[in-house]
Design an enzyme around this catalytic site. Structure first.
Site, PDB file in Angstrom:
ATOM      1  N   HIS A  99      -6.040   0.211  -0.785  1.00  0.00           N
ATOM      2  CA  HIS A  99      -6.382  -1.115  -0.253  1.00  0.00           C
ATOM      3  C   HIS A  99      -7.571  -1.727  -0.975  1.00  0.00           C
ATOM      4  O   HIS A  99      -8.597  -2.067  -0.372  1.00  0.00           O
ATOM      5  CB  HIS A  99      -6.688  -1.021   1.248  1.00  0.00           C
ATOM      6  CG  HIS A  99      -5.539  -0.577   2.068  1.00  0.00           C
ATOM      7  ND1 HIS A  99      -5.308   0.750   2.373  1.00  0.00           N
ATOM      8  CD2 HIS A  99      -4.537  -1.275   2.641  1.00  0.00           C
ATOM      9  CE1 HIS A  99      -4.214   0.837   3.112  1.00  0.00           C
ATOM     10  NE2 HIS A  99      -3.727  -0.375   3.294  1.00  0.00           N
ATOM     11  N   CYS A 120       0.807  -1.226   0.000  1.00  0.00           N
ATOM     12  CA  CYS A 120       0.000   0.000   0.000  1.00  0.00           C
ATOM     13  C   CYS A 120       0.842   1.279   0.000  1.00  0.00           C
ATOM     14  O   CYS A 120       0.486   2.261  -0.651  1.00  0.00           O
ATOM     15  CB  CYS A 120      -0.974   0.002   1.170  1.00  0.00           C
ATOM     16  SG  CYS A 120      -0.237  -0.324   2.778  1.00  0.00           S
ATOM     17  N   ASP A 151      -7.503   5.600  -1.364  1.00  0.00           N
ATOM     18  CA  ASP A 151      -7.144   4.372  -0.667  1.00  0.00           C
ATOM     19  C   ASP A 151      -6.638   3.307  -1.639  1.00  0.00           C
ATOM     20  O   ASP A 151      -7.352   2.931  -2.571  1.00  0.00           O
ATOM     21  CB  ASP A 151      -8.387   3.851   0.074  1.00  0.00           C
ATOM     22  CG  ASP A 151      -8.048   2.795   1.109  1.00  0.00           C
ATOM     23  OD1 ASP A 151      -6.922   2.269   1.075  1.00  0.00           O
ATOM     24  OD2 ASP A 151      -8.918   2.500   1.962  1.00  0.00           O
TER      25      ASP A 151
END
Length: 481
Positions: free
Chosen positions: A370, A109, A368
């Site tokens: 993820h 990430c 994000d």
């Protein structure tokens, strides 16, 4: 035979991990991010107001979903946000250097957040801050249930194929140039050129070994710093990896830009100015290219020749507090994200990185990484761009932000840097509250003040390396408003 079996096990583990992450974060995709109608929203230097000019009803204080707004310039904000390049977990790409991993789910990430920040710098460099993707408003919201179900189906299909011993077809093909088009007006020609830049820019971050700024390249550079695929990468280490990736890129399109990383929260002005200067042909010839570029034939034919000055991406690893981010730095972070030459902040929560691009009131707006998506073959001339743009902004309170982060700026020229240094120096001036600025500017070279020349990169970045002995218990997810 034994190694082949272990590789299959690793691949199955990777697929299970990708399904798990999509289930784990699916709630965030389905949730609606709330924005206040009364407060301005800042996105990488742009300010947006969601309140209509004639809105004087008593319902002004109500909050609404980012999908429910029909007032103000929300459409402009959404188009701007969606136009930012979104880089997330991927799966089913060729094995990463030094490993058999075919996905970065669960560990990549921070590298993805760094790629997003780097992509924003390249957007400023090639397209400008006012550029937006023409198809931004046509991008549909993410359907978490459908995406998770699709990932599960791919896992089942992969298991069946493994049991049956079916060969897996490779999706990597030869690089194809764009099809010839008959362009009409000057506006159409300009739009076509910008879209070519856009597509070429995204291809630099492809998940293949030839991509100059792709995950494979970053992992290979990480090996020289003692990091391997599957390891956790901190924001300071990623800053150094990005610097090396940009400086060593051999694609002609990246010849007019380089990167600089501050040392011990200090930006040395002479070093930055020297980065702006184009190296002589002798210096460049001494560098041995390690790999060709991806889709070189898709480079715009009207790309500018090498200028006298190069642009510089300035990366500054900082720590905004001790165990937690010091509230005294909240206003400073807001001021930074209000600047158009700011390319964002990479950080997040412990072991969970994200890319901060703006704020509203006391909440950060972020992208994000993820979310696991399928591998895209960027070597084709018409590869789909939709999965590289995020339709939904997310928010988290400043108080949840991890103190370790890297701030990025884009400097177009020496003159531009002098203006940036002047403006940031004013923001960094200590007040009665803030005794210590987040970082400083110093005249001269780092070599003139180097007190740690005998230390390696990781030890020099000691303020930003988390103590591995300290255990941190988290809920595993970001808290959204």
């Amino acid at each position: 035979m034994e190694s082949k079996g272990s590789d299959e096990v690793e691949k199955l583990k990777t697929k299970f991990m990708s399904v798990w992450h999509n289930v784990k974060y699916s709630w965030a995709l389905k949730s609606k991010t709330s924005f206040s109608r009364n407060s301005p929203v800042f996105l990488l230097g742009k300010c947006y107001h969601f309140k209509a000019e004639d809105d004087d009803c008593p319902e002004d204080s109500a909050e609404g979903s980012d999908e429910d707004f029909v007032m103000g310039n929300v459409e402009a904000f959404r188009k701007d946000f969606v136009s930012r390049v979104w880089l997330t977990y991927r799966e089913d790409f060729p094995p990463l250097p030094g490993s058999s991993l075919i996905s970065d789910c669960g560990w990549g990430c921070m590298l993805r957040a760094g790629q997003m920040m780097l992509a924003q710098a390249l957007v400023l460099h090639f397209l400008g801050r006012d550029w937006t993707w023409p198809e931004a408003l046509t991008l549909r919201p993410l359907d978490a249930e459908t995406r998770t179900t699709t990932a599960a189906k791919r896992l089942v299909a992969s298991l069946e194929a493994s049991l049956q011993g079916a060969p897996k077809t490779s999706s990597i093909g030869p690089s194809l140039g764009p099809q010839a088009q008959t362009l009409g007006s000057a506006e159409e020609a300009d739009a076509h050129l910008k879209e070519t830049y856009h597509r070429n820019l995204v291809s630099w971050f492809g998940d293949v070994s030839l991509a100059p700024l792709g995950l494979h390249r970053l992992v290979r550079l990480g090996l020289t710093m003692g990091k391997q695929a599957g390891d956790w990468y901190g924001p300071a280490v990623v800053a150094h990896i990005l610097k090396k990736a940009v400086k060593e890129a051999t694609d002609p399109g990246l010849a007019g830009i380089t990167a600089y990383v501050s040392q011990d929260c200090t930006v040395y002005s002479v070093d930055v100015v020297e980065c702006h200067k184009v190296p002589s042909s002798k210096e460049t010839s001494d560098e041995t290219p390690e790999s060709p570029s991806v889709a070189q034939t898709s480079q715009p034919s009207s790309a500018p020749t090498l200028p006298e000055d190069r642009a510089v991406i300035i990366l500054i690893p900082v720590r905004l507090g001790g165990e937690r981010t010091n509230p005294e730095y909240f206003d400073f972070a807001k001021s930074i994200l209000s600047l158009e030459y700011c390319i964002g902040i990479i950080g997040g929560k412990p072991k969970q990185a994200c890319y901060f691009v703006g704020f509203q009131d006391d909440s950060l707006i972020y992208m994000d990484p993820h979310y696991c998506q399928s591998f895209v073959n960027v070597s084709t001339s018409d590869f789909p761009l939709q999965s590289y743009h995020c339709p939904s902004p997310k928010k988290m309170p400043f108080s949840k932000m991890d103190p370790s982060c890297t701030i990025g700026f884009y400097s177009k020229s020496v003159q531009d840097y002098e203006r940036i240094r002047e403006e940031l120096s004013k923001l960094l001036q200590p007040s009665s509250k803030d005794k210590y600025p987040a970082f400083t500017f110093v005249q001269g070279r780092s070599s003139d003040h180097d007190l740690s020349s005998d230390l390696n990169t990781e030890k020099r970045e000691w303020p930003f390396i988390r103590d591995t002995r300290r255990t941190v218990t988290t809920a595993g997810d970001f808290v959204l408003l």
